[in-house]
Design a protein around this motif. Structure first.
Motif, PDB file in Angstrom:
ATOM      1  N   SER A 103      21.668  -3.424  17.909  1.00  0.00           N
ATOM      2  CA  SER A 103      20.681  -4.027  18.930  1.00  0.00           C
ATOM      3  C   SER A 103      21.462  -4.811  19.862  1.00  0.00           C
ATOM      4  O   SER A 103      21.125  -4.943  20.961  1.00  0.00           O
ATOM      5  N   SER A 107      21.535  -3.937  23.805  1.00  0.00           N
ATOM      6  CA  SER A 107      21.003  -5.280  24.748  1.00  0.00           C
ATOM      7  C   SER A 107      22.254  -5.318  25.841  1.00  0.00           C
ATOM      8  O   SER A 107      21.751  -5.643  26.794  1.00  0.00           O
ATOM      9  N   GLU A 108      23.379  -5.721  25.266  1.00  0.00           N
ATOM     10  CA  GLU A 108      24.274  -6.224  26.328  1.00  0.00           C
ATOM     11  C   GLU A 108      24.655  -4.985  27.316  1.00  0.00           C
ATOM     12  O   GLU A 108      25.141  -5.470  28.496  1.00  0.00           O
ATOM     13  N   ILE A 110      22.488  -2.711  28.276  1.00  0.00           N
ATOM     14  CA  ILE A 110      21.394  -2.732  29.172  1.00  0.00           C
ATOM     15  C   ILE A 110      21.660  -3.685  30.417  1.00  0.00           C
ATOM     16  O   ILE A 110      21.158  -3.535  31.416  1.00  0.00           O
ATOM     17  N   ASN A 111      22.007  -4.787  29.809  1.00  0.00           N
ATOM     18  CA  ASN A 111      21.799  -6.335  30.751  1.00  0.00           C
ATOM     19  C   ASN A 111      22.998  -6.444  31.490  1.00  0.00           C
ATOM     20  O   ASN A 111      23.091  -7.438  32.332  1.00  0.00           O
ATOM     21  N   GLN A 131      16.270  -0.899  34.238  1.00  0.00           N
ATOM     22  CA  GLN A 131      16.244  -2.378  33.923  1.00  0.00           C
ATOM     23  C   GLN A 131      17.226  -2.779  35.108  1.00  0.00           C
ATOM     24  O   GLN A 131      18.338  -2.441  35.002  1.00  0.00           O
TER      25      GLN A 131
END
Length: 165
Positions: A103, A107-108, A110-111, A131
């Motif tokens: 995860s 998350s990294e 995606i962001n 995003q």
């Protein structure tokens, strides 16, 4: 004439299910995709060989413990092995390819505002969301899902469609 359009197929979580993988392959062929991404949990080397019609990029998932075996099978089939994370560019779009069980890594990616498309699997649930300027796409799963699904992405526009198989 504008930028050349291409269709990218995205699959995940085949888990060695040859029958459903064959249905996914037939759907990809009927939709005339030009390249394919596999987001991990391949299951067996036999699945790799089924993607013979296209340039295909594979990452490993949490259910793909035989790293060396998959690496050999993927390379022997003339496909691209990215281990646990793929950083690639297809159709003018920078793409992050990972399974999604980590995860933090997901998350990294995606962001990071570095990729136009982040493809992952793991949850067996299809989703697409924006995003910022990044399309996050989970094609769902070929195995153990309801419905069983794959995704098609029109590049470079990044318009994704979830397709039941």
């Amino acid at each position: 004439m504008g930028a050349t359009q291409m269709l990218l197929g995205v699959v995940s979580d085949t888990h060695g299910d040859v029958v459903r993988a064959r249905a996914a392959i037939q759907m990809l062929q009927s939709l005339e995709v030009e390249e394919v991404l596999h987001c991990g949990d391949i299951g067996t080397p036999e699945i790799v060989e089924m993607f013979e019609p296209w340039p295909t990029h594979f990452v490993l998932g949490n259910c793909d413990p035989d790293r060396a075996g998959f690496k050999r099978a993927i390379r022997a089939a003339g496909k691209t092995f990215h281990d646990r994370f793929g950083d690639l560019e297809i159709g003018g779009v920078k793409i992050a390819l990972l399974h999604g069980d980590d995860s933090v890594a997901l998350s990294e990616a995606i962001n990071a505002d570095r990729w136009g498309l982040v493809c992952h699997g793991h949850t067996h649930v299809a989703r697409q969301l924006w995003q910022g300027n990044t399309l996050v796409l989970n094609p769902g799963a070929v195995h153990r899902a309801n419905p069983h699904s794959i995704a098609i992405v029109s590049l470079p526009k990044r318009e994704a469609t979830i397709v039941a198989i």
